[in-house]
Enzyme design. Structure first.
Site: not given
Length: 212
Positions: A13, A88, A127, A160, A171
């Site tokens: 996104k 959300r 990542r 992270r 998640r």
């Protein structure tokens, strides 16, 4: 142009939003960036939100709505915006509708980025972020020249907490339970547009140009 971007974490996104905002000269409002900024600055809202973010849970509606209320009235939103990561939940969407009605504006579309869970896990768990300058890398798709070292500033690359595989999967579970009902919500309002998130980074722009 006023848009909502929907989809699981790692759907791309933010990448798509960068292309659209550059073309239309509108604001890109990332809930994740706002939350991380508050957490880093140690604001009262940030302290409350941190426990949820670290656990891979959604931050409660009242905290998000409070942050977004002020953001939507800033000058750079006057010509339009993309909401990335908000709403959300259906209650958040209803709160957004009420807020936009107060401001005398309306959404043009809600864009759904569709992607498989496995692709999301691969994207996010690989990542790495520079702790000094914030540059983003991926261990497979865009690795640094030297492992663990930022090409830009020489800082240390870190993973992270919310990019760890176990947290990513949590998640995704939260997304399926709480966020997917938004698809039906915006479809029923005639605002939903669906995009294959595995496509090129200008996919959203091409869809918007032809349908909004």
């Amino acid at each position: 142009m006023r848009l909502v971007f929907l989809g699981p974490p790692g759907a791309g996104k933010g990448t798509q939003a960068a292309v659209v905002t550059e073309h239309y000269r509108i604001a890109h409002i990332s809930t994740g960036d706002i939350l991380r900024s508050n957490v880093k600055s140690g604001t009262e809202l940030g302290q409350k939100a941190r426990q949820y973010m670290d656990a891979g849970e959604l931050v409660p509606d009242e905290l998000i709505v409070e942050m977004m209320r002020g953001r939507l009235t800033e000058e750079d939103c006057s010509e339009g915006f993309i909401l990335d990561g908000f709403p959300r939940t259906v209650p958040q969407a209803e709160a957004l509708d009420s807020l936009l009605e107060e401001l005398g504006i309306a959404l043009d579309a809600a864009i759904l980025f569709d992607v498989s869970d496995q692709v999301v896990v691969e994207r996010l768990s690989g990542r790495r972020v520079c702790k000094d300058c914030g540059a983003v890398y991926h261990v497979v798709m865009s690795p640094p020249e030297r492992e663990g070292v930022c090409d830009r500033c020489g800082g240390t690359l870190i993973q992270r907490d919310d990019d760890r595989e176990d947290v990513v999967r949590q998640r995704l579970d939260v997304y399926r339970r709480q966020t997917e009902p938004l698809v039906a919500y915006y479809r029923n309002r005639g605002l939903l547009r669906e995009i294959d998130a595995s496509g090129p980074k200008d996919t959203a722009l091409r869809v918007l140009s032809s349908s909004v």
